[in-house]
Design a protein around this motif. Structure first.
Motif, PDB file in Angstrom:
ATOM      1  N   MET A 114       0.832  -1.200   0.000  1.00  0.00           N
ATOM      2  CA  MET A 114       0.000   0.000   0.000  1.00  0.00           C
ATOM      3  C   MET A 114       0.870   1.255   0.000  1.00  0.00           C
ATOM      4  N   ARG A 115       1.902   1.256   0.832  1.00  0.00           N
ATOM      5  CA  ARG A 115       2.779   2.429   0.884  1.00  0.00           C
ATOM      6  C   ARG A 115       3.514   2.611  -0.438  1.00  0.00           C
ATOM      7  N   GLU A 116       3.972   1.508  -1.016  1.00  0.00           N
ATOM      8  CA  GLU A 116       4.696   1.571  -2.291  1.00  0.00           C
ATOM      9  C   GLU A 116       3.839   2.197  -3.388  1.00  0.00           C
ATOM     10  N   HIS A 117       2.536   1.926  -3.357  1.00  0.00           N
ATOM     11  CA  HIS A 117       1.657   2.378  -4.436  1.00  0.00           C
ATOM     12  C   HIS A 117       0.758   3.549  -4.028  1.00  0.00           C
ATOM     13  N   GLY A 118       1.035   4.164  -2.899  1.00  0.00           N
ATOM     14  CA  GLY A 118       0.333   5.376  -2.503  1.00  0.00           C
ATOM     15  C   GLY A 118      -1.117   5.172  -2.115  1.00  0.00           C
ATOM     16  N   VAL A 119      -1.433   4.006  -1.546  1.00  0.00           N
ATOM     17  CA  VAL A 119      -2.796   3.733  -1.073  1.00  0.00           C
ATOM     18  C   VAL A 119      -2.808   3.893   0.440  1.00  0.00           C
ATOM     19  N   HIS A 120      -3.707   4.714   0.952  1.00  0.00           N
ATOM     20  CA  HIS A 120      -3.661   5.089   2.370  1.00  0.00           C
ATOM     21  C   HIS A 120      -4.946   4.790   3.126  1.00  0.00           C
ATOM     22  N   ARG A 121      -5.864   4.032   2.530  1.00  0.00           N
ATOM     23  CA  ARG A 121      -7.180   3.812   3.139  1.00  0.00           C
ATOM     24  C   ARG A 121      -7.402   2.317   3.311  1.00  0.00           C
ATOM     25  N   ASP A 243     -22.270  -5.429   5.387  1.00  0.00           N
ATOM     26  CA  ASP A 243     -22.782  -4.058   5.354  1.00  0.00           C
ATOM     27  C   ASP A 243     -21.919  -3.146   6.218  1.00  0.00           C
ATOM     28  N   GLY A 244     -21.485  -3.641   7.370  1.00  0.00           N
ATOM     29  CA  GLY A 244     -20.630  -2.839   8.244  1.00  0.00           C
ATOM     30  C   GLY A 244     -19.319  -2.463   7.585  1.00  0.00           C
ATOM     31  N   HIS A 245     -18.734  -3.390   6.826  1.00  0.00           N
ATOM     32  CA  HIS A 245     -17.480  -3.086   6.133  1.00  0.00           C
ATOM     33  C   HIS A 245     -17.702  -2.084   4.999  1.00  0.00           C
ATOM     34  N   ARG A 246     -18.806  -2.209   4.303  1.00  0.00           N
ATOM     35  CA  ARG A 246     -19.104  -1.240   3.236  1.00  0.00           C
ATOM     36  C   ARG A 246     -19.328   0.151   3.816  1.00  0.00           C
ATOM     37  N   VAL A 247     -20.054   0.239   4.920  1.00  0.00           N
ATOM     38  CA  VAL A 247     -20.275   1.529   5.567  1.00  0.00           C
ATOM     39  C   VAL A 247     -18.956   2.098   6.102  1.00  0.00           C
ATOM     40  N   ALA A 248     -18.087   1.231   6.594  1.00  0.00           N
ATOM     41  CA  ALA A 248     -16.780   1.690   7.066  1.00  0.00           C
ATOM     42  C   ALA A 248     -16.005   2.375   5.947  1.00  0.00           C
ATOM     43  N   LEU A 249     -16.075   1.823   4.743  1.00  0.00           N
ATOM     44  CA  LEU A 249     -15.418   2.473   3.607  1.00  0.00           C
ATOM     45  C   LEU A 249     -15.882   3.919   3.459  1.00  0.00           C
ATOM     46  N   GLU A 250     -17.169   4.123   3.639  1.00  0.00           N
ATOM     47  CA  GLU A 250     -17.745   5.459   3.469  1.00  0.00           C
ATOM     48  C   GLU A 250     -17.311   6.417   4.567  1.00  0.00           C
ATOM     49  N   ARG A 310     -23.398   5.369  17.591  1.00  0.00           N
ATOM     50  CA  ARG A 310     -23.297   6.814  17.797  1.00  0.00           C
ATOM     51  C   ARG A 310     -22.534   7.493  16.667  1.00  0.00           C
ATOM     52  N   ALA A 311     -21.478   6.856  16.181  1.00  0.00           N
ATOM     53  CA  ALA A 311     -20.630   7.482  15.170  1.00  0.00           C
ATOM     54  C   ALA A 311     -21.247   7.452  13.786  1.00  0.00           C
ATOM     55  N   TRP A 312     -21.872   6.330  13.410  1.00  0.00           N
ATOM     56  CA  TRP A 312     -22.348   6.156  12.037  1.00  0.00           C
ATOM     57  C   TRP A 312     -23.850   5.928  11.943  1.00  0.00           C
TER      58      TRP A 312
END
Length: 340
Positions: A114-121, A243-250, A310-312
């Motif tokens: 990820m670091r090599e290719h500039g992906v940070h998420r 669904d939780g993982h998809r919402v986490a992406l957002e 509370r957060a999402w």
């Protein structure tokens, strides 16, 4: 343009359902999976359920850094969801070196790429097992860690690695999602849990007993300090986990750094209660026998899901009856699992 998400372990149980969720919401999906505990046929089922295939699928070990770098080079990856890991408590006690090598080594290899290719998420699939033999339930994110087996320790170590990387690289945004027993299946019955060999987790073991592939369920211990003596867990429907993982992406861009959330129902179910619920779902009693406790197990693990609510404004929507019904629908439709 659609965002491209790399899903490691994307042909596995949780990964495959998450791929469907992402495809349904317009994401382009790239899968990397070594199929050590999954079937390539799951990718065909993903396409059938979602109505479109993943963009690309690579069969490779996450620790193969050259192959991993090539995947990033071939696709404009915007974010990663990291599932690829060994996950059986009992097996981890017998094979600790393999668990540390695969789970921690795979995560560090991924971070390097990820670091090599500039992906940070990154969304990281963690586990409530890191809380260990807790003095109380339900468990909140700020409760102390106390892993009791190598599997749980690898997840805890991966969280520490991720936190250290975030402290070093302020552009990183990582969400670690802690959940316990994901069960159930896609309601279509086309996609579900099909582990290789004898299942290590209770629900696929139950379904294989009900369909006649195994003679009886083994219940590991009935002398815990719980209502019926069997272990209590926070079972969560795999579609809620997806669904939780998809919402986490957002929510990755809400902030940078490392953040941790529990995913769960907040309700505990004992093994015997699960057996009773599944027997109702499949319409027949499921035979079981009580055996000795399994090394590394604890009495009760139940997540406090309040922080993510509370957060999402996010919460699970499927109950235990739905978990059992959908798991049985998949096994009944696929009595031998995915075809080879």
């Amino acid at each position: 343009m659609s965002a491209t998400v790399l899903v490691t372990g994307g042909a596995g149980f949780i990964g495959s359902h998450t791929c469907v969720e992402l495809l349904d919401h317009g994401y382009d999906v790239v899968v990397l999976d070594d199929h050590s505990n999954s079937s390539p046929r799951a990718l065909e089922r993903i396409a059938k359920v979602a109505g479109r295939p993943v963009t690309a699928a690579y069969e490779s070990d996450l620790r193969d850094r050259r192959a991993l770098s090539a995947v990033f080079a071939a696709h404009p990856v915007d974010a990663v969801i990291h599932f690829a890991a060994k996950k059986a408590v009992g097996e981890s006690v017998e094979k600790p070196v393999e668990y540390y090598d695969t789970n921690v080594g795979g995560t560090t290899a991924l971070l390097s790429a990820m670091r090599e290719h500039g992906v940070h998420r990154l969304v990281f699939s963690s586990s409530c097992s890191i809380y260990g033999d807790a003095a109380k339930v339900p468990l909140a994110e700020d409760d102390p860690a106390g892993p009791t087996n190598p599997y749980a320790t690898t997840k805890w170590l991966c969280e520490q690695v991720l936190a250290d990387v975030c402290r070093r690289l302020p552009e990183m945004s990582v969400l670690a999602l802690r959940y316990f027993n994901p069960v159930g299946a896609h309601p279509s019955g086309l996609l579900g849990e099909d582990p290789r060999g004898v299942p290590n987790n209770v629900m696929p073991f139950l379904t294989q007993v009900a369909v006649g592939r195994l003679p009886r369920l083994r219940v590991f211990g009935d002398d815990y300090a719980t209502a019926d003596g069997t272990g209590v867990r926070d079972y969560i429907h795999v579609m809620d986990v997806a669904d939780g993982h998809r919402v986490a992406l957002e929510h990755l861009d809400d902030d940078t750094g490392m953040r941790t959330f529990n995913l769960g129902t907040g309700a505990g179910t004992s093994v015997l209660e699960l057996v009773a619920a599944f027997s109702r779902a499949c319409g027949r009693p499921v035979p079981y026998e009580v055996t000795a406790r399994r090394p590394g197990d604890v009495a009760a693990l139940v997540a406090d899901p309040g922080a993510v609510a509370r957060a999402w404004n996010w919460a699970t929507t499927r109950d235990l009856a739905a978990m059992c019904r959908d798991a049985w629908a998949f096994q009944e439709l696929n009595p031998s699992g995915y075809p080879d």
